[in-house]
Write a protein that holds these residues in place. Structure first.
Motif, PDB file in Angstrom:
ATOM      1  N   TYR A   1      59.645  44.197  40.994  1.00 59.60           N
ATOM      2  CA  TYR A   1      60.479  44.667  42.111  1.00 59.60           C
ATOM      3  C   TYR A   1      60.427  46.207  42.211  1.00 59.60           C
ATOM      4  CZ  TYR A   1      62.640  39.976  41.537  1.00 59.60           C
ATOM      5  OH  TYR A   1      62.878  38.635  41.404  1.00 59.60           O
ATOM      6  N   MET A   2      60.317  46.876  41.043  1.00 55.86           N
ATOM      7  CA  MET A   2      60.194  48.344  41.058  1.00 55.86           C
ATOM      8  C   MET A   2      58.900  48.741  41.760  1.00 55.86           C
ATOM      9  SD  MET A   2      60.921  49.087  37.036  1.00 55.86           S
ATOM     10  CE  MET A   2      62.112  48.061  36.184  1.00 55.86           C
ATOM     11  N   LEU A   3      57.807  48.013  41.434  1.00 57.68           N
ATOM     12  CA  LEU A   3      56.509  48.338  42.034  1.00 57.68           C
ATOM     13  C   LEU A   3      56.550  48.115  43.547  1.00 57.68           C
ATOM     14  CD1 LEU A   3      54.265  46.864  39.204  1.00 57.68           C
ATOM     15  CD2 LEU A   3      54.408  49.270  39.891  1.00 57.68           C
ATOM     16  N   ASP A   4      57.294  47.117  43.955  1.00 55.05           N
ATOM     17  CA  ASP A   4      57.458  46.869  45.398  1.00 55.05           C
ATOM     18  C   ASP A   4      58.191  48.042  46.057  1.00 55.05           C
ATOM     19  OD1 ASP A   4      57.794  45.204  47.897  1.00 55.05           O
ATOM     20  OD2 ASP A   4      59.893  45.368  47.293  1.00 55.05           O
ATOM     21  N   LEU A   5      59.230  48.559  45.359  1.00 49.20           N
ATOM     22  CA  LEU A   5      59.963  49.714  45.910  1.00 49.20           C
ATOM     23  C   LEU A   5      59.026  50.905  46.081  1.00 49.20           C
ATOM     24  CD1 LEU A   5      63.349  49.944  43.927  1.00 49.20           C
ATOM     25  CD2 LEU A   5      62.987  49.095  46.256  1.00 49.20           C
ATOM     26  N   ALA A   6      58.185  51.130  45.051  1.00 51.57           N
ATOM     27  CA  ALA A   6      57.257  52.258  45.096  1.00 51.57           C
ATOM     28  C   ALA A   6      56.261  52.073  46.245  1.00 51.57           C
ATOM     29  CB  ALA A   6      56.530  52.393  43.759  1.00 51.57           C
ATOM     30  N   GLN A   7      55.744  50.851  46.351  1.00 52.98           N
ATOM     31  CA  GLN A   7      54.751  50.563  47.391  1.00 52.98           C
ATOM     32  C   GLN A   7      55.333  50.766  48.791  1.00 52.98           C
ATOM     33  OE1 GLN A   7      53.324  46.532  47.348  1.00 52.98           O
ATOM     34  NE2 GLN A   7      51.265  47.151  47.888  1.00 52.98           N
ATOM     35  N   ARG A   8      56.589  50.350  48.971  1.00 55.32           N
ATOM     36  CA  ARG A   8      57.236  50.534  50.272  1.00 55.32           C
ATOM     37  C   ARG A   8      57.340  52.011  50.628  1.00 55.32           C
ATOM     38  NH1 ARG A   8      60.427  46.314  52.372  1.00 55.32           N
ATOM     39  NH2 ARG A   8      60.110  44.423  51.176  1.00 55.32           N
TER      40      ARG A   8
END
Ligand SMILES: NC(=O)c1ccc[n+]([C@@H]2O[C@H](COP(=O)([O-])OP(=O)(O)OC[C@H]3O[C@@H](n4cnc5c(N)ncnc54)[C@H](OP(=O)(O)O)[C@@H]3O)[C@@H](O)[C@H]2O)c1
Length: 284
Positions: free
Chosen positions: A239-246
């Motif tokens: 979920y952290m990586l998703d935040l970064a990607q967004r």
């Protein structure tokens, strides 16, 4: 005659490491309570049907595991939500699910508080979790006595989404610290320096932390009794990586830690404490 208003009925969803202990404290606080979990529990307040639990409750407190669990159960109970009910999410979920819960509760006219937390198995046992509470001020004030049955602090944060982002990015530091500690312990062990010596060297150093104090000794002795599971830290890292990607950011540190955790998870260690990550670095 005592004319004080009766306390609201609470349904606690998810009786894992945290939810089971939170449910005990909520009941001890005098709240009529009902519990639900995917697998049956031997508790007098256990209700096997999530719809019955949600129907009876004024407050629904969710300590489920992840996005899949929260969405699945939320969709089952959604038709029962109404302006008379409050849904509190305590699970660490992702950006999209936070937005989904906000929108779906608004559609049903149901009050919604996003309140993920910090504090692990021991803090849950001591009713000293710390909630990052994102929601209306009046709602948080109204819920304060209830939230205090399980917590030592209720920190108001700007929005439901901010609560998710703050929770995930504090866990980013936790996961990265344990990975750094695992690498450091391995290098010391390979050079014949005992773990206790390394942990003593850390103590007066600026890099010392409560987390290292908690995890260092158990990692050194190979005690991976779960306080926070590897599978849970792994989903948080995703979920952290998703935040970064967004945000169109690259975060190679946590990306690598996630890959290392995935390897241990694939070996069947997902329900051990996340500090079992150490095994990934131990000198073979
Ligand atoms: N433990 C910690 O230190 C800690 C700290 C901060 C935040 N959190 C967050 O708080 C939440 C709960 O943590 P926890 O440590 O209590 O987790 P846990 O021990 O893994 O418990 C997870 C709960 O979710 C249920 N569950 C799992 N998959 C499900 C599915 N597909 N459908 C329905 N239910 C499902 C489990 O049900 P059954 O057991 O009945 O199968 C269990 O009740 C998680 O989001 C976690 O990231 C935990």
């Amino acid at each position: 005659m005592n004319q004080s208003k009766p306390l609201p009925t609470v349904a606690i969803f998810g009786l894992g490491i945290i939810g089971s202990q939170a449910a005990d404290h909520i009941a001890e606080g005098g709240y009529p309570s009902i519990t639900w979990s995917r697998n049956t529990r031997d508790r007098s307040d256990y209700e096997p049907d999530p719809k019955v639990a949600a129907d009876k409750a004024d407050i629904i407190a969710c300590y489920l595991k992840d996005v899949e669990a929260v969405k699945e159960i939320f969709d089952v109970i959604k038709p029962l939500l109404s302006p008379a009910k409050t849904f509190i999410n305590h699970a660490t979920v992702d950006y999209e699910t936070t937005e989904y819960l906000v929108a779906e509760c608004a559609q049903m006219g149901c009050a919604f508080l996003n309140a993920p937390f910090t504090g692990s198995k021991v803090a849950a046992g001591n009713a000293s979790l710390v909630y990052y509470a994102g929601g209306d001020r009046e709602l948080i004030e109204r819920l304060q006595p209830f939230l205090e049955t399980t917590s030592a602090q209720i920190m108001r944060v700007p929005s439901p989404l901010a609560a998710t982002i703050l929770k995930l990015t504090t866990n980013l530091i936790t996961a990265s610290t344990v990975q750094a500690l695992a690498e450091g312990l391995s290098i010391n062990a390979a050079h014949g320096i005992p773990a206790e010596t390394y942990l003593s060297a850390i103590e007066p150093n600026a890099c010392a932390s409560t987390l290292i104090q908690m995890k260092g000794p158990s990692m050194a002795t190979g005690d991976y009794n779960p306080h926070f599971s590897l599978s849970n830290m792994l989903k948080d890292a995703r979920y952290m990586l998703d935040l970064a990607q967004r945000a169109e950011l690259k975060t190679p540190g946590i990306a690598n830690t996630a890959d290392q955790m995935q390897k241990r998870n694939d070996l069947g260690e997902g329900e051990s404490d996340f500090s079992i990550l150490y095994r990934q670095f131990i000198h073979k």
